[in-house]
Every structure is written in C-alpha cells, then in structure tokens.
Motif scaffolding. Sequence first.
Motif, PDB file in Angstrom:
ATOM      1  N   SER A  45     -29.253 -56.435  -4.243  1.00  0.00           N
ATOM      2  CA  SER A  45     -29.014 -55.429  -5.296  1.00  0.00           C
ATOM      3  C   SER A  45     -28.230 -54.207  -4.803  1.00  0.00           C
ATOM      4  CB  SER A  45     -30.350 -54.954  -5.875  1.00  0.00           C
ATOM      5  OG  SER A  45     -31.097 -54.257  -4.891  1.00  0.00           O
ATOM      6  N   TYR A  46     -28.141 -54.006  -3.492  1.00  0.00           N
ATOM      7  CA  TYR A  46     -27.507 -52.814  -2.908  1.00  0.00           C
ATOM      8  C   TYR A  46     -28.177 -51.531  -3.404  1.00  0.00           C
ATOM      9  CZ  TYR A  46     -24.057 -56.066  -1.226  1.00  0.00           C
ATOM     10  OH  TYR A  46     -23.455 -57.135  -0.611  1.00  0.00           O
ATOM     11  N   GLU A  47     -29.483 -51.592  -3.542  1.00  0.00           N
ATOM     12  CA  GLU A  47     -30.269 -50.424  -3.937  1.00  0.00           C
ATOM     13  C   GLU A  47     -30.598 -49.617  -2.679  1.00  0.00           C
ATOM     14  OE1 GLU A  47     -34.531 -49.257  -6.009  1.00  0.00           O
ATOM     15  OE2 GLU A  47     -33.994 -51.360  -5.769  1.00  0.00           O
ATOM     16  N   TRP A  48     -30.257 -48.327  -2.698  1.00  0.00           N
ATOM     17  CA  TRP A  48     -30.524 -47.435  -1.573  1.00  0.00           C
ATOM     18  C   TRP A  48     -31.844 -46.704  -1.794  1.00  0.00           C
ATOM     19  CZ3 TRP A  48     -27.690 -47.341   2.822  1.00  0.00           C
ATOM     20  CH2 TRP A  48     -26.438 -47.960   2.782  1.00  0.00           C
ATOM     21  N   LYS A  49     -32.648 -46.620  -0.734  1.00  0.00           N
ATOM     22  CA  LYS A  49     -33.924 -45.903  -0.784  1.00  0.00           C
ATOM     23  C   LYS A  49     -34.100 -45.116   0.510  1.00  0.00           C
ATOM     24  CE  LYS A  49     -36.484 -49.237  -3.604  1.00  0.00           C
ATOM     25  NZ  LYS A  49     -37.698 -50.061  -3.662  1.00  0.00           N
ATOM     26  N   ASN A  50     -34.965 -44.124   0.442  1.00  0.00           N
ATOM     27  CA  ASN A  50     -35.367 -43.347   1.624  1.00  0.00           C
ATOM     28  C   ASN A  50     -34.168 -42.833   2.414  1.00  0.00           C
ATOM     29  OD1 ASN A  50     -38.151 -43.812   1.071  1.00  0.00           O
ATOM     30  ND2 ASN A  50     -37.910 -45.870   1.903  1.00  0.00           N
ATOM     31  N   VAL A  51     -33.211 -42.258   1.709  1.00  0.00           N
ATOM     32  CA  VAL A  51     -32.009 -41.717   2.340  1.00  0.00           C
ATOM     33  C   VAL A  51     -32.333 -40.328   2.897  1.00  0.00           C
ATOM     34  CG1 VAL A  51     -29.620 -40.996   1.984  1.00  0.00           C
ATOM     35  CG2 VAL A  51     -30.521 -43.018   0.775  1.00  0.00           C
ATOM     36  N   GLU A  52     -32.088 -40.153   4.186  1.00  0.00           N
ATOM     37  CA  GLU A  52     -32.342 -38.883   4.868  1.00  0.00           C
ATOM     38  C   GLU A  52     -31.103 -38.480   5.657  1.00  0.00           C
ATOM     39  OE1 GLU A  52     -35.123 -37.047   4.684  1.00  0.00           O
ATOM     40  OE2 GLU A  52     -36.183 -38.494   3.433  1.00  0.00           O
ATOM     41  N   GLY A  53     -30.378 -37.471   5.184  1.00  0.00           N
ATOM     42  CA  GLY A  53     -29.291 -36.890   5.950  1.00  0.00           C
ATOM     43  C   GLY A  53     -27.907 -37.448   5.694  1.00  0.00           C
ATOM     44  N   PHE A  54     -27.779 -38.648   5.179  1.00  0.00           N
ATOM     45  CA  PHE A  54     -26.459 -39.213   4.908  1.00  0.00           C
ATOM     46  C   PHE A  54     -25.887 -38.652   3.614  1.00  0.00           C
ATOM     47  CE2 PHE A  54     -28.005 -43.021   7.415  1.00  0.00           C
ATOM     48  CZ  PHE A  54     -27.117 -42.855   8.477  1.00  0.00           C
ATOM     49  N   SER A  55     -24.572 -38.419   3.602  1.00  0.00           N
ATOM     50  CA  SER A  55     -23.886 -37.949   2.399  1.00  0.00           C
ATOM     51  C   SER A  55     -23.567 -39.143   1.489  1.00  0.00           C
ATOM     52  CB  SER A  55     -22.582 -37.246   2.782  1.00  0.00           C
ATOM     53  OG  SER A  55     -21.661 -38.192   3.304  1.00  0.00           O
ATOM     54  N   GLU A  56     -23.211 -38.849   0.248  1.00  0.00           N
ATOM     55  CA  GLU A  56     -22.795 -39.909  -0.681  1.00  0.00           C
ATOM     56  C   GLU A  56     -21.577 -40.650  -0.129  1.00  0.00           C
ATOM     57  OE1 GLU A  56     -24.088 -41.256  -3.504  1.00  0.00           O
ATOM     58  OE2 GLU A  56     -25.848 -40.032  -3.052  1.00  0.00           O
ATOM     59  N   GLU A  57     -20.666 -39.905   0.480  1.00  0.00           N
ATOM     60  CA  GLU A  57     -19.464 -40.515   1.057  1.00  0.00           C
ATOM     61  C   GLU A  57     -19.830 -41.491   2.181  1.00  0.00           C
ATOM     62  OE1 GLU A  57     -16.286 -38.597   3.875  1.00  0.00           O
ATOM     63  OE2 GLU A  57     -15.740 -38.136   1.779  1.00  0.00           O
ATOM     64  N   GLU A  58     -20.775 -41.101   3.030  1.00  0.00           N
ATOM     65  CA  GLU A  58     -21.216 -41.993   4.105  1.00  0.00           C
ATOM     66  C   GLU A  58     -21.883 -43.242   3.532  1.00  0.00           C
ATOM     67  OE1 GLU A  58     -22.286 -39.240   7.902  1.00  0.00           O
ATOM     68  OE2 GLU A  58     -23.447 -38.852   6.066  1.00  0.00           O
ATOM     69  N   LEU A  59     -22.728 -43.064   2.512  1.00  0.00           N
ATOM     70  CA  LEU A  59     -23.380 -44.219   1.901  1.00  0.00           C
ATOM     71  C   LEU A  59     -22.365 -45.163   1.280  1.00  0.00           C
ATOM     72  CD1 LEU A  59     -26.537 -42.639   0.238  1.00  0.00           C
ATOM     73  CD2 LEU A  59     -26.390 -43.852   2.418  1.00  0.00           C
ATOM     74  N   GLU A  60     -21.331 -44.617   0.660  1.00  0.00           N
ATOM     75  CA  GLU A  60     -20.276 -45.460   0.089  1.00  0.00           C
ATOM     76  C   GLU A  60     -19.572 -46.255   1.190  1.00  0.00           C
ATOM     77  OE1 GLU A  60     -17.738 -42.858  -2.176  1.00  0.00           O
ATOM     78  OE2 GLU A  60     -19.336 -42.423  -3.626  1.00  0.00           O
ATOM     79  N   LYS A  61     -19.310 -45.615   2.313  1.00  0.00           N
ATOM     80  CA  LYS A  61     -18.678 -46.295   3.449  1.00  0.00           C
ATOM     81  C   LYS A  61     -19.580 -47.414   3.967  1.00  0.00           C
ATOM     82  CE  LYS A  61     -18.854 -44.485   7.564  1.00  0.00           C
ATOM     83  NZ  LYS A  61     -18.694 -43.698   8.798  1.00  0.00           N
TER      84      LYS A  61
END
Length: 92
Positions: free
Chosen positions: A49-65
């Motif tokens: 599903s590419y569902e992101w959870k428990n994100v700590e410190g990463f930017s939206e741009e980094e997550l997209e990368k």
Amino acid sequence: MMYPFMTLDDKTEVVHSDTYDVNGTETVKVYFEQPVYGGFHSAECYLPSYEWKNVEGFSEEELEKYEAYLKSVAHIVIELAREGGFDHAANL
C-alpha cells in the motif's frame, strides 16, 4: 524479524520484515533509519500500500524520494521477505 536490505548513499539503512497477513493482504514492513547528529530519523512504509507510519524527522521531500526508490525495488523486497532475507535467499 527484520532483515537488512540496503544502505543508501545518504547513510539511510533500509530493512524489511517477513511477509505477514493484514486482512487477507500479504504485507511487508520496510523500515528506514538515518543517523543524524544526536540520534536518528526513522520511518516505516508498508507494502504493497506504500502507507507511511511513525515518521520521525524525515521531510515530505525525503519521503517522496524514498518512496520512489522503494517502488523501484518493491518486487525484490517482497520476494526476499517471503524467503527470509538475503542470507536465506543466498542459500537456496
């Protein structure tokens, strides 16, 4: 259990779980962890599903990368998750 997959050029470690069932869907947890001064940035992404959870410190741009990268290797990650990681797959 979590299995090592790759270290990216920005020193982010990528590891993955075994496959497991979530409401009838084969699922794999992929964990990203990047060392930073004073600790780590981290995030979990669940395939397929590419569902992101428990994100700590990463930017939206980094997550997209990272998501673009993950989409290019997801088929490999899922296969390794089925087989018990690189070490087990190498012994088949």
